[in-house]
Design an enzyme around this catalytic site. Structure first.
Site, PDB file in Angstrom:
ATOM      1  N   ASP A   1       0.851  -1.189   0.000  1.00 37.24           N
ATOM      2  CA  ASP A   1       0.000   0.000   0.000  1.00 37.24           C
ATOM      3  C   ASP A   1       0.880   1.228   0.000  1.00 37.24           C
ATOM      4  O   ASP A   1       1.913   1.255   0.657  1.00 37.24           O
ATOM      5  CB  ASP A   1      -0.876  -0.007   1.258  1.00 37.24           C
ATOM      6  CG  ASP A   1      -2.208  -0.650   0.973  1.00 37.24           C
ATOM      7  OD1 ASP A   1      -2.669  -0.524  -0.176  1.00 37.24           O
ATOM      8  OD2 ASP A   1      -2.773  -1.277   1.881  1.00 37.24           O
TER       9      ASP A   1
ATOM     10  N   GLU B   1      -0.608  18.192   8.037  1.00 39.71           N
ATOM     11  CA  GLU B   1      -0.500  19.070   6.871  1.00 39.71           C
ATOM     12  C   GLU B   1      -0.350  20.512   7.326  1.00 39.71           C
ATOM     13  O   GLU B   1       0.493  21.262   6.828  1.00 39.71           O
ATOM     14  CB  GLU B   1      -1.738  18.955   5.963  1.00 39.71           C
ATOM     15  CG  GLU B   1      -1.795  17.688   5.141  1.00 39.71           C
ATOM     16  CD  GLU B   1      -2.493  16.546   5.859  1.00 39.71           C
ATOM     17  OE1 GLU B   1      -2.765  16.678   7.066  1.00 39.71           O
ATOM     18  OE2 GLU B   1      -2.755  15.509   5.213  1.00 39.71           O
TER      19      GLU B   1
ATOM     20  N   PHE C   1     -11.598  23.145  10.355  1.00 40.42           N
ATOM     21  CA  PHE C   1     -12.023  22.434   9.150  1.00 40.42           C
ATOM     22  C   PHE C   1     -13.340  21.730   9.412  1.00 40.42           C
ATOM     23  O   PHE C   1     -13.552  21.150  10.466  1.00 40.42           O
ATOM     24  CB  PHE C   1     -10.951  21.405   8.765  1.00 40.42           C
ATOM     25  CG  PHE C   1     -11.290  20.616   7.553  1.00 40.42           C
ATOM     26  CD1 PHE C   1     -10.985  21.115   6.290  1.00 40.42           C
ATOM     27  CD2 PHE C   1     -11.922  19.388   7.649  1.00 40.42           C
ATOM     28  CE1 PHE C   1     -11.297  20.386   5.162  1.00 40.42           C
ATOM     29  CE2 PHE C   1     -12.245  18.668   6.520  1.00 40.42           C
ATOM     30  CZ  PHE C   1     -11.933  19.164   5.268  1.00 40.42           C
TER      31      PHE C   1
ATOM     32  N   ALA D   1     -16.413  19.258   7.290  1.00 38.45           N
ATOM     33  CA  ALA D   1     -16.669  18.514   6.060  1.00 38.45           C
ATOM     34  C   ALA D   1     -17.580  19.314   5.135  1.00 38.45           C
ATOM     35  O   ALA D   1     -17.525  19.149   3.915  1.00 38.45           O
ATOM     36  CB  ALA D   1     -17.298  17.167   6.380  1.00 38.45           C
TER      37      ALA D   1
ATOM     38  N   ASP E   1      -5.388  -4.236   5.812  1.00 37.50           N
ATOM     39  CA  ASP E   1      -6.033  -4.114   7.114  1.00 37.50           C
ATOM     40  C   ASP E   1      -7.545  -4.011   7.013  1.00 37.50           C
ATOM     41  O   ASP E   1      -8.255  -4.414   7.901  1.00 37.50           O
ATOM     42  CB  ASP E   1      -5.452  -2.924   7.889  1.00 37.50           C
ATOM     43  CG  ASP E   1      -5.471  -1.635   7.099  1.00 37.50           C
ATOM     44  OD1 ASP E   1      -6.066  -1.646   5.990  1.00 37.50           O
ATOM     45  OD2 ASP E   1      -4.896  -0.654   7.561  1.00 37.50           O
TER      46      ASP E   1
END
Lengths: 688, 595
Positions: free
Chosen positions: A313, A354, A383, A385, A524
């Site tokens: 991955d 970030e 932040f 959504a 996973d």
């Protein structure tokens, strides 16, 4: 689980191992190893011959027969000891696991919604499908799935990792393991296994049974060893009539004694590898466990050595989990410093990796120090959504950063416009495989921050190592093709699968398997389960869902996707150790012939003394030295058997040349020196 | 080693490789059904299949292949046995040879069917022409074809994947015989006739010699066994004669396939030392070449059919290296003078010429002995019994290698491939992978079959020799007492179980004891290996073929060649070390210590 690493010859292990070596003299135990069983029978036989010699009618001096007999018994005991030592180590690991199975109490709920009315009962009474609630400080009573709530869980008992992990209902972080402790909050868990089938139970069973099941390759090797034993049995048994004939023909000397024939037989049959074979297997599993990987079978460990293709991955394995700010790309008429200043302000309270990376970049590029948030009298917009933006309000200024389309909507709603040049920049950044983050101050667009995937340090070297081992790496990512290609090139993987869906992964594995390759992967999520089940070696993350763990044939307790590489190395190491010791064992025979053959027939044909190229002191000391060497070499090789032959990521041809030189040529030469030394020792002590 | 010997060896190798390449390409084409010659032969082939009721398209699994093969060979043995037992009443018997005794006929039947061609009898005084042609020569073809089809089946096991079948035995046998053995034999027989080998049905000719010949005639008792004095030496009586009987017969046609099929059973007792079988040094050279020709070509057939010619060259290289060492050793030891003869005034410079034909000399005899024993042929152009102890050790050791260095047609390569599987099993582990050869995983079943195939011959040799040295019937056959007597018995069983068929001479083996004991060794030495090899083929064919990656052990380089040689020496030959020590080694030490 294995924080405490035991030294190879730890006294804690040595004592029980010695006891166990004697306990293993039980014929039913010996019978399981056919080669050593021959030595065992030989030991009995020579003991009887010694008793016969004591009564005055022996075929050789009793002292000599006794010496041979004792060293044959030592050979058996040394092999037992090697096995017992390896088992002792894994038993110690099992014991620490069993500590997890302390009597725990469960709070059983009548239904998952009704969290008030629980009923206390022993964890062993829980059945699949029961619901339990676990509060702060309590031990999770059984393996299960979180159906309600969120909690931080201490899984260090299983993983050895002290940082707590978050477990919550839904998604890929819902699986919990019995024996771990809830550190904060509460969760409702649906029990997914019956008692005796829990993960810990399976681990213990695995560790304890490691010695019982032979892996396919071990079985094949045992067949070879038994075949060699049969041939050498014929060689020694027929030597008696040959010797009788020679005595009659030469009219000199006496036929070879049974003691000498038994000694020759034991020296010729591959006792070295046979004595260490099961220790190698147990130690291989043990090493896996030290790497915090639980394999469901020895077969899986063996298959790991054969892997041709690794599916990895991208996130977490090849790149760091988070993207980092790499550049400020200002809009027309805006300076880079101005953009950096605004970006930094907008990110001061942003605790995401970030956000922090933006502050760091601003400091690096323009030496902008972190400002005191309170002094600025700023209010932060977090932040969400819905808005897909975050930022800061500083009096009149409303600085926002976010996805390009979110900022465009905001700017346009405030009466501003989104510069077309910037739109192009945004596209370019995407094409590079990075993520653009647009910054706006009110209605004015300041520019773009480029967030880049950061490839892990050293991973490129790791991949080229794998390439030298003959293993191809394929990166799996949900990113689009362009992004994936850019990262793949940077990380140096051989291939990549972009916009990967579970179906695409499964198809990729099947395609490679159809071409005759063995595929390993880690996963996973529940959606990884089909691919995990299809892969030849499937390492499930311990943090993963129950479905993933069921589908895999190994579980990585550290949940570290890079671990796959270590798993492959451990598998290879185990096979290499087996092969190297087999070669060594067979190559040893040449020297033993030179020691024993002249000694055995010297009474009939004194001229055969010319073959005594080691110039051993006497026939008796020659035979005894060979037997002693044969016994001692087992002990000397125990560390190698337990630690494994060092693996270096080299091509097959180079590895073979090296190991052939060390173990093949070494196996030819070493016993000449060893037997001579023992002979000198025996002569010096005056035993012979 | 004289310059002549070196030139001979190099010329031999150069011509061998020059011929093996094209023949390998041709045979691979024939066996894969792709060569153009199949179109020419199609009518004849179809006729054979129609007459025999063979369904050519129907392939067999390994078990039916093996069962059919054993039935076919069993039937062949019955025919050869019957012909010998009835020859008195059959045509083409100008000398009126009597029916062969049951035990000798039994031994000879199994001997020729198993490609051993061990001969307890003497051809010119036992077998009529019909038995020689219809019984022995036919089996020379069929036993050679049997060896070749088995190795082709094994190669198919490597070349195919996820397949249930390994070919059609009847089609394979027909094609090998029709397109490979028959044309080559025809060419070779014509060459032999050109060199002076005879080919006729005439009765034996009696001629008067120019001089009277005086000789010692060994005394025989009523049972035909040599009479011995109290020291165990044969008793002789002086005799003289001035007439000589020249045996005749269809020699060249049998001689050709005797060499090409690595059979080795001579038309005459003297085998290739006889001037009618092997007239000139040139015919001798071509005979040596023809022994190795098909075994060498088969290595390249293997390379072609598995799709990687380098694999074939690697196996051929391993064989060639071992061959060169053994050939140099044999020629070197025979160049030594026998100290016993030197003391009698024989020129030490000429080497050991005892038991050798002067028209061949030391180099050609030493090389022939190496080739014939490595290749499981067993034809001789000199008496190995008269070699120097270590010179005689070389042929013995060659056979103990398991007849895998070139070896018998087909059987040499399948034996070598069995060793290759063994080698990759151990070496594959050493590079940290579960072993694979040519993309096929080597697992428990394969190791079981490989183990049986490798076990069978040493067990037969060791146990057979043990029985013989303890049984009164066994010791009775020994011509020379002491360690040499042991060597003779060891040689006999080694030769029989490895299907070589060469004799050390000296041993009187035409007794019920040796006829039965060696027959058993020959049959099980042959089919005790063939059945596990076919099982291996079937199991390999059913497997997936894994792709080769950088992590795969290369099986075509010099390292693999060394590994293969090491495995043959360590696993194959180490078993015989104690027995050799009591035979040739002690002989050598005694001979040179005393003089």
């Amino acid at each position: 689980m294995t924080q405490k690493k035991l030294a190879l010859f730890d006294p804690v292990l040595i004592k029980p191992a010695i006891l166990e070596s004697f306990r293993k003299l039980d014929p039913r135990v010996q019978w399981r190893n056919p080669v050593m069983f021959v030595v065992y029978v030989g030991s009995f036989l020579t003991t009887l011959l010694w008793v016969q010699a004591l009564e005055g009618q022996g075929e050789a001096p009793p002292g000599f027969i006794l010496a041979v007999s004792l060293w044959l018994w030592f050979t058996v005991l040394f092999a037992n000891f090697a096995e017992a030592l390896a088992e002792g180590r894994s038993k110690a690991q099992a014991a620490s696991l069993r500590g997890l199975k302390k009597e725990t109490w469960a709070k059983k709920l009548p239904s998952p919604q009704d969290t008030e009315h629980w009923q206390a009962l022993p964890a062993t009474d829980l059945r699949k499908g029961d619901f339990v609630i676990v509060h702060t400080g309590e031990i999770i009573p059984a393996d299960g799935e979180v159906v309600q709530g969120i909690a931080s869980v201490d899984e260090s008992a299983i993983t050895g990792e002290s940082a707590p992990v978050i477990r919550e209902s839904g998604g890929d972080f819902s699986a919990v393991t019995g024996g771990t402790r809830v550190l904060s909050d509460w969760i409702v868990v649906r029990v997914t296994v019956n008692p005796g089938e829990t993960f810990v139970d399976r681990m213990i069973a695995m560790v304890e049974n490691a010695k019982r099941q032979k892996t396919p390759n071990e079985i094949a090797l045992t067949i070879l060893l038994v075949a060699l034993t049969i041939v050498f049995l014929a060689v020694t048994v027929t030597l008696l009539p040959y010797s009788m004939f020679s005595v009659e023909a030469a009219k000199l000397g006496t036929p070879v004694s049974i003691t000498v024939l038994v000694a020759l037989l034991v020296c010729l049959i591959p006792t070295t590898i046979a004595g260490l074979l099961s220790a190698i297997g147990v130690a291989g599993m043990s090493r896996m466990m030290q790497a915090n990987v639980i394999a469901t079978s020895g077969r899986a460990v063996e298959a790991a050595g054969d892997v041709d293709i690794l599916l990895l991955d991208k996130t977490g394995t090849i790149t760091l989990g988070n993207r980092q700010a790499a550049a400020f790309l200002p809009a027309e008429g805006v300076s880079e410093a101005e953009l950096a200043d605004a970006a930094q302000l907008a990110s001061l309270a942003d605790e995401t990796p970030e956000g922090r990376s933006i502050v760091v970049l601003a400091k690096q590029k323009f030496n902008l120090r972190s400002r005191d948030i309170h002094a600025l009298n700023a209010s932060f917009v977090h932040f969400s959504a819905q808005t897909r933006m975050s930022g800061v309000d500083l009096g009149e200024r409303e600085i926002r950063k976010g996805a390009a389309d979110a900022i465009r909507r905001r700017v346009e709603s405030l009466g501003g416009s989104f510069p077309p040049a910037l739109a192009r920049t945004v596209q370019e950044v995407s094409r590079r495989g990075s993520t653009p983050l647009v910054v706006a101050d009110g209605a004015r667009v300041l520019g773009t921050i480029e967030l880049k995937d950061i490839v892990k340090g050293g991973i490129k070297e790791r991949f080229s190592e794998l390439r030298r081992m003959g293993i191809r790496t394929i990166m799996i990512t949900g990113d689009n093709h362009l992004t994936a290609a850019a990262i793949a090139a940077e990380a140096g993987v051989d291939d990549f699968l972009a916009e990967a869906t579970p179906e695409a992964k499964l198809a990729l594995i099947r395609q490679h398997q159809a071409e005759g390759r063995l595929v390993a992967m880690t996963g996973d999520g529940t959606n990884d389960a089909p691919a995990l089940a299809q892969a030849d070696v499937a390492v499930a993350m311990n943090t993963g869902t129950q479905a993933a763990k069921e589908a895999g044939n190994m579980v990585d307790l550290d949940s570290n996707p890079t671990k796959l590489i270590e798993v492959v190395e451990t598998g290879k190491q185990m096979l290499m150790t087996r092969g190297s010791l087999t070669t060594f064992s067979i190559a040893n025979d040449v020297a033993k012939y030179f020691a024993i053959i002249p000694a055995a027939f010297v009474t009939t044909y004194p001229q055969l003394g010319a073959l005594n190229i080691m110039h051993l002191a006497s026939p008796a000391s020659a035979i005894l030295s060979a037997v002693i060497f044969n016994a001692l070499i087992i002990v000397l090789l125990i560390p190698l058997a337990l630690k494994g032959v060092a693996y270096q990521p080299l091509g097959a041809a180079v590895l073979l040349r090296r190991n052939l030189l060390v173990y093949g040529l070494g196996g030819l030469v070493a016993p000449f020196a060893g037997i001579k030394l023992i002979d000198l020792g025996l002569a010096a002590v005056g035993l012979i | 080693m004289t310059p002549h010997a070196w030139i001979l060896l190099l010329l031999f190798l150069a011509l061998l490789f020059a011929l093996a390449g094209p023949l390998g390409r041709y045979m691979a084409g024939v066996m894969e059904g792709q060569n153009r010659v199949l179109r020419f032969g199609a009518p004849l082939e179809s006729l054979i299949y129609r007459v025999c009721g063979i369904q050519r398209e129907k392939e067999m699994g390994w078990l039916s292949y093996a069962v059919a093969l054993i039935l076919f060979n069993g039937l062949g043995a019955l025919v050869v046995y019957g012909l010998q037992r009835l020859q008195q009443w059959l045509p083409l018997n100008p000398q009126g040879m009597a029916n062969v005794s049951p035990d000798s006929a039994f031994n000879t039947a199994l001997s020729f069917v198993t490609n051993t061609n061990w001969q307890g009898y003497s051809g010119e005084s036992t077998m009529g022409y019909l038995v020689q042609m219809l019984g022995l020569t036919v089996q020379n073809f069929l036993s050679a074809a049997t060896g070749i089809v088995v190795v082709i089946a094994l190669i198919r096991g490597f070349a195919r994947h996820t397949a249930a079948t390994i070919g059609n035995l009847w089609v394979d046998l027909t094609r090998v015989t029709l397109y490979v053995l028959l044309p080559l034999s025809l060419l070779f027989a014509l060459f032999l006739v050109n060199q002076g080998a005879i080919q006729n049905f005439e009765g034996y000719k009696t001629i008067t010699t120019l001089e009277v010949t005086h000789y010692d005639n060994p005394k025989v008792d009523a049972a035909g066994q040599p009479v011995k004095d109290e020291k165990g030496n044969p008793v002789t009586e002086p005799a003289s004669t001035q007439t000589q009987t020249l045996p005749m017969g269809p020699v060249a046609s049998q001689e050709a396939i005797k060499m090409l099929g690595t059979n080795g059973g001579g038309f005459f007792n003297a085998n290739s030392a006889h001037p009618y079988e092997n007239p000139t040094p040139l015919s001798n050279f071509v005979q040596m070449l023809s022994i190795f020709l098909i075994p060498a070509a088969l290595c390249l057939v293997f390379g072609r059919m598995v799709g990687d010619i380098r694999q074939g060259w690697a196996v051929l290289a391993a064989m060639t290296l071992m061959f060169v060492v053994m050939a140099v050793a044999a020629m070197h030891f025979e160049n030594q003078a026998n100290p016993l003869l030197t003391t009698l005034g024989v020129d030490a410079g000429s080497g050991n010429l005892e038991g050798k034909e002067t028209r061949f000399g030391i180099a050609d005899s030493g090389l022939f002995a190496t080739i014939t024993t490595l290749a499981s042929c067993g034809a001789v152009n000199a008496m190995h019994d008269s070699f120097m102890p270590l010179g005689g050790f070389v042929p013995l050791w060659n056979m103990m290698l398991g007849e895998v260095v070139f070896g018998g047609v087909g059987s040499g390569l399948y034996g070598m491939l069995v060793f290759a599987v063994m080698a990759v099993f151990v070496a594959g582990l050493m590079i940290g992978r579960t072993p694979e050869y040519l993309g096929k995983k080597i697992e428990a079943f394969e190791m079981k079959m490989v183990s049986i195939a490798i076990l069978v011959t040493p067990l037969l040799v060791l146990i057979g020799t043990a029985l013989a040295v303890r049984a009164a019937d066994g010791i009775a056959g020994i011509a020379n007492p002491g360690a040499h007597g042991f060597s003779e018995i060891l040689y006999a069983f080694t030769s029989a179980a490895n299907n070589n068929g060469s004799a050390f001479a000296g041993l009187s083996a035409n007794t019920p004891f040796y006829n039965v004991a060696t027959a058993i060794a020959m049959w099980f030495g042959r089919f005790g290996v063939i059945v596990p090899v076919l099982a291996l083929a079937g199991s390999l064919a059913a497997k997936k073929r894994l792709a080769a990656t950088g992590g795969t052990m290369p099986t075509h380089g010099p390292l693999f060649v060394i590994l293969l040689i090491g495995t043959v020496l360590l696993v194959g030959a180490l078993n015989y070390v104690p027995a050799l020590a009591l035979g040739p080694v002690i002989e050598h030490l005694t001979l040179f210590a005393a003089h």
